[in-house]
Design an enzyme around this catalytic site. Structure first.
Site, short mmCIF file in Angstrom:
data_model
loop_
_atom_site.label_atom_id
_atom_site.label_comp_id
_atom_site.label_asym_id
_atom_site.label_seq_id
_atom_site.Cartn_x
_atom_site.Cartn_y
_atom_site.Cartn_z
N ASP A 560 30.81 47.55 30.85
CA ASP A 560 31.74 46.48 31.16
C ASP A 560 31.86 45.51 29.99
O ASP A 560 30.98 45.42 29.13
CB ASP A 560 31.26 45.74 32.42
CG ASP A 560 32.40 45.22 33.27
OD1 ASP A 560 33.50 45.03 32.73
OD2 ASP A 560 32.19 45.03 34.48
N GLU A 563 35.06 44.46 25.18
CA GLU A 563 36.12 44.09 24.23
C GLU A 563 35.63 43.61 22.85
O GLU A 563 36.32 43.91 21.86
CB GLU A 563 37.02 43.02 24.87
CG GLU A 563 37.85 43.52 26.01
CD GLU A 563 37.06 43.66 27.32
OE1 GLU A 563 37.49 44.41 28.20
OE2 GLU A 563 35.99 43.04 27.44
N ASP A 637 40.37 44.42 35.25
CA ASP A 637 40.39 43.66 36.50
C ASP A 637 41.81 43.28 36.90
O ASP A 637 42.18 42.10 36.96
CB ASP A 637 39.52 42.41 36.34
CG ASP A 637 38.06 42.76 36.08
OD1 ASP A 637 37.63 43.85 36.50
OD2 ASP A 637 37.35 41.95 35.47
#
Length: 956
Positions: A560, A563, A637
């Site tokens: 997760d 980035e 998300d």
């Protein structure tokens, strides 16, 4: 007098060009080298560019480098192909040099260095713009001298452009659009474009970039603005301190700028007497533009945003404040003609986001331009791949950046997740309930915060909630035949033992610590991420999750915030500061490549300790080359709304057409509107229908997984067993498993043949001009046309059946001619699916998990109307023996004229392979419709690995 001046000027220009044209080939304008040609442009025509290199990579791949100095080596993070000196021929004229291989050619102007590209037949693919097409501007980043790199291309009038990763603005064909390459939650930057003209461009740069129409969006204030009383210069801004009391206006203002783009902007810029926690703002008036054409209105937003133009609602979006979204209205306008506008914003709590910007129509002469604009690099560096079709182009991309590993077979089944299973008992009870209800499931996911509240990054389970995680995993494996995927973030809380070790080794980014920035957990904790560009740090991170998690039996990794999302909703400049210093060099150059290196560390780490167990990574971000590290990317998300479901179709297609075959999404969306958390009867009915439609769509994307915030996402928690929502979701789950022989073959082909699983219609029907802009339908493999239903209470779906082939309804066998738009029936429980004529689809028995039993018997559906073939792929499913040749293929060939199916000799073998199996072969043809009902009927044959020819019209 004027004529004399013009004559002198003409003689001067003629003399200059005559001197240039008559220059000898040996006058330093170019030099042939083993792998191509170096060109030294005339500075009058190419200012700032000293060297251009056209390099032959393979017979269908060329590389172009343009440098302000000597050519420098690439960064070697993206392209892994060892580039040999390929075979090529050259030809020279007074003004150009051409390099030609068997599959592609490039002609470079010797004065400017501008290049244009042609395919093997000499047909022009595209070209660098001759004037103003290339700019290299010196810049300073982190004390280092770098360059801003801009390259513009000229496209053919009918060219269409796809790829560039995953973006949420619901655009499919990116021609004339702008795409920002900046890794963010729901946005994935992949600098590769795929053209409908059967070429691709890999832009080898990892910095913040704009692609397509790269002009800077302008503030709203630079449009012609009029308030609601027709006063020029601004809009009327109406502030209400209670969104539920529209008649109560707190105050009005004249405003011409809407700019709350990043964290903290609303606190600094909104009026102090506006109650953002519960208020709303409306801007009313009119806009006009300076010329006729298509304008772009771009909004970023959190909370609810609606935009009306001339009374028509064109934009209706919602996002939670911690994860803002973006969208564009493409608006035709006439010069100086007003269009009424109304913008209504209901912020999401005390910190929210909203911007409104615009672009005018392209300048004359730039209508066919397509550009890359990167803020940091050392030279322009890109690869051009040509092919006979889009699949060959993607194959060339993977030749450059690495093959896509085959996922473990269980990963092609269904995954259940939620945000989140909070205890060991909760997770095990969920697994037990799936098996009790006989709902197929292969993988259950343990999301974040299984650790103690103040222990993020330790990778230790909280023993009060997970008293025996090793036993839990063992029970999942043995009793429930399920895999466990676990969430691992590259994040560390300050002061924990793992933080201290990484800090002592210099493996952490420290700016977020220096800023004393707290996260959102409880009172907030200071944290940072590790430097994934540091080889030792990558090894250290693998060692941590290996000894804390992998040894317990973990099957797969959920990576997760990759980035890296050190702090959400910050500007690109702030992200670069947070990633400084890093082992790559400057954060400006490496900004978008973090997820590639993060995946590399775990992939290489697991293969180093367990070399024959397939690695599986699910990561929220990726980059060019991520496929070689067994990475699947999901769309982040996203919100749980109908328009967000629709935008996933084009997002997934463009991601797949970027060359990375494994993509997935949170079925049902992640972020949930408050009205669905405690729904009334109407909202509950809509929630169930939304989940049903999304589930139907999700069953036909590369990876099939459910995840999201509350309400819980298990089928039985969405609706009771007798409800049509439950029945539909169970049907499509079982259908996915029935199709597993077909689906797993798609996975095998992604590795062995560089194939693409989720396919834009233009990939298979490129000769049909209608499909270029269809981004809400797709092919799932070579045979199945998928048509998601994404509108509430919609029971008919308008869809296009591509020309050049006939089609069959999957459920009834009804026959349709191609090249027509139809209104397909799509009742609550059904997604329209059509099968291409000539398809051969093998299906297996009903199973609850992929390893439950072998695919025997096989029911093989053959669809008449065209010749066809299918190569059934099988291997051991869990290991890397396929890399060593341990797999088998069985070729099915259908002859439509003879109505025969030839089942060829089995090629290859592997441990556990079926030596013989029963096949039921069903021919579906016009006038004799039959749906995919999985009944063991049709022609029955026993296949023992040797060639069989089956007459499908013979009497039974």
């Amino acid at each position: 007098m004027k004529a004399a001046i013009y004559h002198i000027f003409f003689l001067f220009i003629t003399t200059i060009f005559s001197q240039l044209l008559n220059a000898a080939p040996g006058d330093q304008r170019f030099r042939l080298v083993d792998d191509g040609v170096l060109i030294f442009p005339d500075q009058r025509f190419s200012p700032g560019i000293r060297t251009v290199k056209v390099q032959v990579v393979t017979d269908r791949i060329l590389r172009v480098i343009a440098s302000p100095q000597e050519i420098v080596a690439g960064n070697n993070l993206v392209v892994t192909l060892a580039i040999p000196a390929g075979k090529f021929n050259t030809s020279v004229t007074d003004s150009s040099i051409t390099i030609k291989t068997a599959g592609i050619s490039a002609t470079a102007n010797l004065f400017s260095g501008a290049v244009y590209f042609s395919d093997a037949s000499g047909r022009t693919l595209f070209e660098e713009r001759k004037s103003g097409g290339r700019n290299i501007t010196p810049v300073i980043w982190e004390g280092q001298s770098l360059y801003r790199l801009q390259q513009s291309f000229e496209l053919a009038g009918d060219d269409a452009i796809y790829g560039l990763g995953q973006h949420q603005e619901d655009a499919f064909n990116y021609r004339g659009q702008q795409v920002i390459l900046f890794q963010n939650n729901t946005e994935v930057a992949v600098p590769f474009i795929l053209s409908s003209k059967n070429y691709g461009v890999l832009w080898d740069n990892g910095s913040y970039s704009k692609v397509g129409d790269t002009r800077s969006f302008l503030p709203l204030s630079s449009l012609q603005l009029f308030d609601r009383n027709n006063n020029a210069g601004w809009l009327t801004a109406i502030y209400r301190n209670d969104k539920n009391k529209q008649q109560e206006i707190a105050f009005e203002k004249a405003e011409s700028v809407i700019d709350y783009a990043y964290l903290g902007d609303t606190k600094m810029k909104l009026p102090a007497d506006f109650a953002i926690q519960k208020g709303s703002v409306t801007w009313e008036g009119a806009i006009a533009g300076p010329r006729t054409g298509e304008y772009k209105l771009r909004f970023t937003y959190a909370g609810y945003l609606k935009v009306w133009i001339d009374g028509k609602l064109l934009f209706d979006k919602w996002r939670q404040a911690w994860n803002p979204g973006a969208g564009v209205i493409n608006l035709p306008m006439e010069k100086d003609k007003k269009k009424n506008i109304k913008i209504e914003w209901i912020p999401d709590g005390g910190e929210s986001y909203l911007t409104a910007n615009w672009l005018p129509p392209a300048d004359p002469g730039w209508e066919n331009a397509f550009s890359f604009d990167s803020e940091a690099g050392r030279q322009i560096d890109y690869y051009v791949v040509a092919g006979n079709n889009m699949d060959e182009v993607i194959s060339g991309y993977r030749e450059l950046t690495g093959k896509a590993q085959i996922v473990p077979k269980w990963a092609m089944g269904f995954w259940q997740s939620r945000e989140r299973y909070k205890t060991q008992a909760e997770l095990l009870n969920t697994a037990a309930e799936f098996r009790k209800r006989k709902i197929p499931l292969d993988n259950i996911v343990l999301d974040w915060s299984y650790w103690k509240q103040d222990d993020w990054g330790s990778q230790d389970f909280d023993s009060t909630r997970f008293p025996n995680p090793t036993a839990m995993i063992d029970q999942l494996h043995k009793d429930y035949k399920m895999q466990l995927m676990i969430s691992v973030w590259p994040k560390f809380y300050e002061g924990i033992e793992a933080y201290k070790k990484f800090d002592a080794n210099g493996w952490l980014y420290k700016r977020n610590i220096a800023d004393r920035q707290r996260d959102w957990i409880a009172q907030g904790y200071t944290s940072t991420f590790y430097d994934a560009f540091n080889e030792n740090a990558r090894k250290g991170f693998w060692d941590l999750i290996h000894y804390k998690l992998y040894v317990r039996g973990i099957d797969a990794w959920w990576m997760d915030a990759s980035e890296p999302d050190i702090l959400s909703n910050v500007s690109p400049q702030k992200r670069k500061e947070q990633m400084t210093p890093n082992a790559f060099g400057t954060a400006a150059e490496s900004l978008n490549m973090y997820p590639l290196q993060n995946a590399k560390g775990i992939y290489e780490g697991q293969r180093s300790v367990d070399p024959n167990k397939r690695v599986f990574l699910l990561t929220r971000s990726g980059f060019a080359g991520s496929q070689r590290y067994a990475a699947t990317i999901w769309s982040g998300d996203i919100a749980s709304r109908w328009e967000d479901m629709k935008s996933q179709i084009s997002a997934g297609l463009n991601f797949s057409m970027s060359g990375l075959p494994y993509w997935t999404m949170d079925i049902g969306g992640f972020s949930v509107e408050p009205r669905f958390e405690k729904p009334n009867d109407a909202d509950l009915a809509e929630w169930r229908e939304l989940m049903t439609r999304w589930y139907q769509f999700g069953a036909f994307v590369p990876l099939f997984r459910s995840h999201g915030q509350f309400p819980f996402r298990e089928i039985y928690n969405i609706a009771p067993e007798e409800h049509p929502a439950y029945k539909s979701m169970l049907y499509y789950n079982k259908l996915r498993y029935r199709l597993m022989p077909y689906i797993y073959t798609l996975a095998g082909n992604a590795y062995h043949h560089n194939a693409t699983i989720m396919r834009g219609l233009v990939m298979d029907f490129g000769k049909d001009p209608v499909v270029k802009n269809i981004g809400d339908q797709f092919m799932f493999g070579p045979s199945l046309l998928i048509n998601p239903v994404y509108t509430y209470q919609q029971t008919q779906r308008k869809l296009y059946l591509p020309a050049g082939v006939d089609w069959y309804d999957l459920y009834t066998g009804g026959h349709f001619a191609g090249g027509q738009t139809i209104a397909a029936e799509s009742p609550y429980g059904v997604i329209p699916v059509y099968v291409k004529a000539g398809s051969i689809i093998p299906t297996g028995p009903e199973i609850e998990y992929t390893a439950q039993r072998s695919a025997d018997p096989l029911i093989v559906y053959v669809y008449a109307g065209s010749n066809g073939s299918f190569d059934l792929y099988e291997d051991e499913g869990l290991n890397y023996n396929y890399e060593k040749g341990a797999f088998s293929g069985i070729r099915f060939e259908y002859n439509d004229a003879a109505r025969t199916l030839t089942i060829g000799d089995r090629k290859g073998s592997f441990s556990g392979m079926l030596q013989s199996r029963t096949l039921y072969i069903q021919l579906v043809k016009p006038g004799k419709p039959s749906g995919m009902d999985f009944k063991p009927s049709g022609r029955k044959v026993l296949y023992r690995g040797k060639k069989l020819v089956v007459d499908l019209e013979a009497s039974r």
